[in-house]
Design a protein around this motif. Structure first.
Motif, PDB file in Angstrom:
ATOM      1  N   SER A   1      24.816  45.562  86.257  1.00  0.00           N
ATOM      2  CA  SER A   1      23.692  44.975  85.102  1.00  0.00           C
ATOM      3  C   SER A   1      23.408  45.957  83.937  1.00  0.00           C
ATOM      4  O   SER A   1      23.267  47.260  83.809  1.00  0.00           O
ATOM      5  CB  SER A   1      22.204  44.602  85.219  1.00  0.00           C
TER       6      SER A   1
ATOM      7  N   THR B   1      22.060  50.092  84.468  1.00  0.00           N
ATOM      8  CA  THR B   1      20.812  49.835  84.917  1.00  0.00           C
ATOM      9  C   THR B   1      20.826  49.573  86.837  1.00  0.00           C
ATOM     10  O   THR B   1      20.022  50.052  86.984  1.00  0.00           O
ATOM     11  CB  THR B   1      19.329  48.505  84.025  1.00  0.00           C
ATOM     12  N   SER B   2      22.131  48.423  86.579  1.00  0.00           N
ATOM     13  CA  SER B   2      21.858  48.413  88.292  1.00  0.00           C
ATOM     14  C   SER B   2      22.843  47.876  88.857  1.00  0.00           C
ATOM     15  O   SER B   2      23.758  48.343  87.675  1.00  0.00           O
ATOM     16  CB  SER B   2      20.652  47.243  88.747  1.00  0.00           C
TER      17      SER B   2
ATOM     18  N   ASP C   1      27.196  48.554  90.218  1.00  0.00           N
ATOM     19  CA  ASP C   1      28.133  49.438  90.538  1.00  0.00           C
ATOM     20  C   ASP C   1      29.657  50.051  90.592  1.00  0.00           C
ATOM     21  O   ASP C   1      29.935  48.534  90.084  1.00  0.00           O
ATOM     22  CB  ASP C   1      27.636  50.073  92.412  1.00  0.00           C
TER      23      ASP C   1
END
Lengths: 569, 277
Positions: free
Chosen positions: A304, A355-356, A358
């Motif tokens: 994200s 943002t989050s 991988d």
């Protein structure tokens, strides 16, 4: 009545040895929708700048003959007076916006000419250009297409008789392009404005324009009604203009006797339906199936990402994105402006951190890479080649990444690259001063200097005229053998159809489709949802026989015959 | 160690060009719906004149503290961007604040502290008043206000145009820096020496980046110059009627009067208190 009357106009730029415009005599009728075509450097933009008095009043030079716009002689009237008769929208329209908010910019010219009702005029112009409701937005909140509409509104606000647009849709996705032309059509039909466009996209000319003017080497060859003009296939191609694919297909059929030469060449899909017929033995050639067992070289896992915004909540581009990219993939990344294509690429090269989630590169998390290490595996070529030029000559630019890494034989490899991209003679020139196609080639050479396994290209064919585009497409084909994995983000569906083995469709931060060209282009739901405009020849084939998938003119000729077939093929 | 790593990573991330660009935009246009932004720029400029000048000539602590509190409130009302406030704190500290701290640590007594405190308060008050005006008002309003007081049109246009160009310039700069980052090969920076070399490298890159930045911007501004001509910028600069139209959109409202009287009242009260003490 004529809005533009030009007599024996000859003009050369200051310091130039030869004239850019030669002995031009032409009239343009009020209410016309005229397309000016011609290859790069034939004087189209220069011609248009004489119409609003920028030449000779603002840009001096050697000017002879007379230009009258709406009865005003451009030599005797101020640029300001002429601007209220002739509006101009530049090709690099974002530089045309000078004020921070939408209404401000739309009404700025009216304010400067001391019109007391400048705000209302601005509002009117915004309404005409379909930007109502955006008045108080800041210009950086607008999409590319909206910015173009705003530049148009700025010109419309003065209520000029004539509007000139220099390549209005070069940078836009098909949805926005249709919208621009929709607005122009309304201005032309409802408000009686005379519209002049410099345009390479002949499908749009066929759909919207009334007349076509061909320029060659600073001279006007002819002005003809659109249909008639587009049928002059050989003459146009000689000037690097490519008539609509439908027209070219019919022209080729006539040449090899597949269509009677008495038939008028079609210029639109509607016309085409009457003259093309499916062969009884026509069959699709299935596209290459997706490569599913290749080694995964890059992987997105639950990624994200969001951008900071000036006001309010951050803007989320991707939410839970999952994607595998395999060795040897030739991927086209498509989707409308703002769907997240560039963001995805920036994350892959590590310029933007998710943002989050991988991202893995050769099974190693991108977060653990240093940017300079990434360069060995992956490289990116920007949409705007100017941003790639950090040295004062393209030779130095190409060798830069090798030299700072002390790679042996960097000299030799630079030579090879210059040669491969036909830049040897230009190697000492500053990249910014090259032509569009040369700049693009130089940026590709810079991109593959370190021989990366993955190459990302952002809109490699945007802003190029068709001839240069063909040349770049050849170069891209050539690259297939050099770089294993290539990802191209693009709006150019011809490029997608002819080049890509795998197509990833992005829409609102989601991968909505991932497949080969047959999967994507035969899926009407996806085409409608994302606003893809398949190549004209493809739509032509399907309009006659919905199950046919012809991506190129060659495909089409294989599957279809023309009216009045004279010889059995 | 990991926490330290994370910290340094996130700090570096925060001072990226992207962040700076965002802060500049936020500062200029992100707070157009605040109380301060809705005020009349002429009134605010007078207000600023008072709080920007008087503190220099007054040494009374109570009065200075009063003024400081007021401008602190207005700064809060103007919703100034975080970066600007950080710069403010750094600025005040580097000017006088560190002296105050050093004096305190090395056992300076009240006689030494007082003058420093006064000076710090003065600097802080004046800076915050400036921050309120220049950051709370959007550039166009500010420009219009200045023009009303007779500043040349060119100055006011430059202010708003600079704000229009700044984000573009920074974007361009960011792109060029990214090119260096993608293709460059910075020195190893795990050890201390490496870190210093890395810093020097970064500075070198930033300097080098200016060359392409300037050329790219120059190329872009060619169109802008022609457009300004078409849009009549040159005519407007000499046309009185245009100035009149621009001025006519400024109006003193009740809010302005309320703000002015509240400020006046507050200052009077502090003056009163300072005479009593």
């Amino acid at each position: 009545m004529n809005v533009i009357e030009i007599e024996r106009l000859t003009y050369s730029y200051p310091g130039a040895d030869y004239p850019t415009l030669k002995n031009i005599t032409v009239q343009i009728e009020k209410g016309d929708f005229l397309a000016i075509v011609g290859n790069n450097g034939c004087g189209k933009s220069t011609f248009c700048k004489t119409l609003n008095g920028l030449i000779p009043q603002f840009i001096s030079g050697d000017f002879s003959g007379s230009v009258k716009a709406c009865g005003l002689d451009t030599k005797e009237n101020d640029v300001g007076v002429l601007a209220q008769k002739v509006g101009y929208v530049y090709q690099d329209f974002e530089n045309q916006i000078v004020r921070p908010t939408v209404l401000d910019d739309a009404s700025y010219a009216c304010l400067n000419y001391a019109m007391a009702d400048y705000k209302e005029r601005g509002m009117q112009a915004l309404k005409k250009c379909g930007l109502t409701g955006k008045e108080n937005d800041y210009i950086w909140q607008l999409s590319g297409g909206q910015t173009h509409l705003l530049a148009l509104a700025g010109a419309v606000s003065l209520e000029p008789e004539v509007l000139i647009l220099d390549e209005p849709i070069a940078q836009l996705d098909p949805m926005h392009a249709d919208r621009i032309y929709g607005v122009l059509k309304e201005l032309n039909e409802k408000y009686g404005k005379t519209i002049i466009v410099i345009e390479h996209h002949t499908e749009y000319i066929a759909d919207f324009c009334k007349h076509v003017m061909l320029m060659k080497d600073g001279e006007i060859q002819w002005t003809l009604p659109t249909d008639e003009a587009l049928r002059r296939v050989d003459e146009l191609q000689e000037c690097n203009i490519f008539p609509p694919q439908v027209t070219i297909a019919a022209h080729r059929m006539q040449k090899n006797g597949m269509m009677s030469s008495d038939i008028k060449l079609p210029t639109t899909i509607e016309d085409g339906k009457k003259v093309f017929f499916k062969k009884s033995d026509a069959e699709n050639i299935a596209a290459k199936p997706l490569n599913t067992d290749g080694q995964t070289v890059a992987k997105f896992e639950h990624v994200s990402v969001s951008y900071r915004s000036v006001k309010g909540e951050p803007h989320t581009v991707f939410d839970d994105l999952n994607l595998d990219i395999r060795k040897g993939d030739k991927i086209a990344l498509i989707g409308s402006n703002g769907a997240g294509k560039s963001t995805l690429m920036k994350m892959l090269v590590g310029l933007l951190k998710p943002t989050s989630g991988d991202i893995y590169m050769n099974s190693k998390n991108v977060r653990t890479f240093k940017p300079e290490e990434m360069a060995k595996y992956i490289s990116m070529v920007y949409q705007n080649p100017e941003d790639m030029f950090i040295k004062d000559s393209i030779g130095a630019d190409i060798s830069y990444s090798m030299q700072v890494r002390n790679i042996e034989e960097s000299e030799k490899r630079t030579q090879e690259l210059l040669e491969r991209f036909r830049l040897t003679e230009l190697k000492d020139r500053d990249g910014r001063l090259l032509s569009g196609g040369q700049m693009r080639r130089a940026s590709l050479a810079i991109g593959i200097a370190l021989n990366p396994g993955i190459l990302l290209l952002d809109e490699p064919t945007a802003n190029l005229d068709i001839a240069t585009r063909k040349e770049i497409m050849r170069t891209l084909d050539d690259l297939k053998s050099v770089t294993e994995t290539v990802i191209i983000a693009t709006h150019d569906m011809q490029l997608v159809c002819e080049w890509a083995d795998r197509i990833i469709v992005l829409c609102e931060g989601q991968v909505v489709y991932d497949g080969n060209r047959d999967d994507v282009f035969s899926n009407q739901a996806i085409i409608d949802k994302v606003g893809i405009r398949p190549p004209e020849i493809f739509s032509m084939g399907r309009a006659i026989s919905p199950e046919m998938l012809c991506y190129t003119i060659d495909d089409f000729l294989r599957c279809f015959d023309g009216e009045g077939l004279t010889k059995c093929v | 160690m990991r926490i330290a790593d994370k910290m340094s990573e996130s700090i570096l991330d925060k001072i990226s060009i992207d962040f700076l660009r965002n802060q500049v935009l936020k500062n200029a246009y992100g707070n157009d719906d605040t109380v301060i932004a809705a005020m009349d720029p002429r009134m605010l400029l007078v207000w600023y004149l008072f709080f920007g000048i008087t503190p220099w000539f007054v040494n009374n602590i109570a009065f200075l503290i009063g003024c400081f509190i007021l401008v602190a409130i207005t700064t809060k009302l103007a919703r100034v961007a975080g970066l600007v406030l950080l710069l403010f704190v750094l600025g005040v500290f580097s000017q006088t604040g560190y002296l105050l701290l050093v004096t305190l640590i090395f056992g300076g007594d009240a006689s030494a502290i007082m003058p420093l405190l006064v000076l710090t308060l003065k600097v802080a008050t004046v800076s915050l008043a400036s921050v309120t005006i220049f950051s709370g008002l959007d550039p166009d309003k500010l420009a219009n206000g200045l023009m009303w007081y007779g500043c040349p049109e060119r100055l006011s246009f430059s202010i708003s145009y600079a704000y229009r160009m700044l984000p573009l310039l920074m974007e361009e700069f960011q792109n060029v820096l990214l090119s260096y980052r993608l293709r460059g090969n910075p020195p190893q920076h795990d050890k201390f020496i490496g870190k210093i070399k890395y810093l020097a490298y970064q500075i070198k890159i930033i300097i080098h980046a200016f060359y392409p930045l300037m050329l790219n911007t120059a190329k872009r501004s060619r169109t802008t110059v022609e457009v300004l001509e078409i849009k009549g910028y040159r005519y407007a600069a000499v046309n009185k009627a245009v100035k009149k139209i621009k001025m006519s959109c400024m109006k003193i409202s009740n809010n302005d009067l309320l703000f002015a009287s509240l400020s006046f009242l507050w200052v009077s009260v502090t003056v009163l208190i300072s005479t009593i003490i």
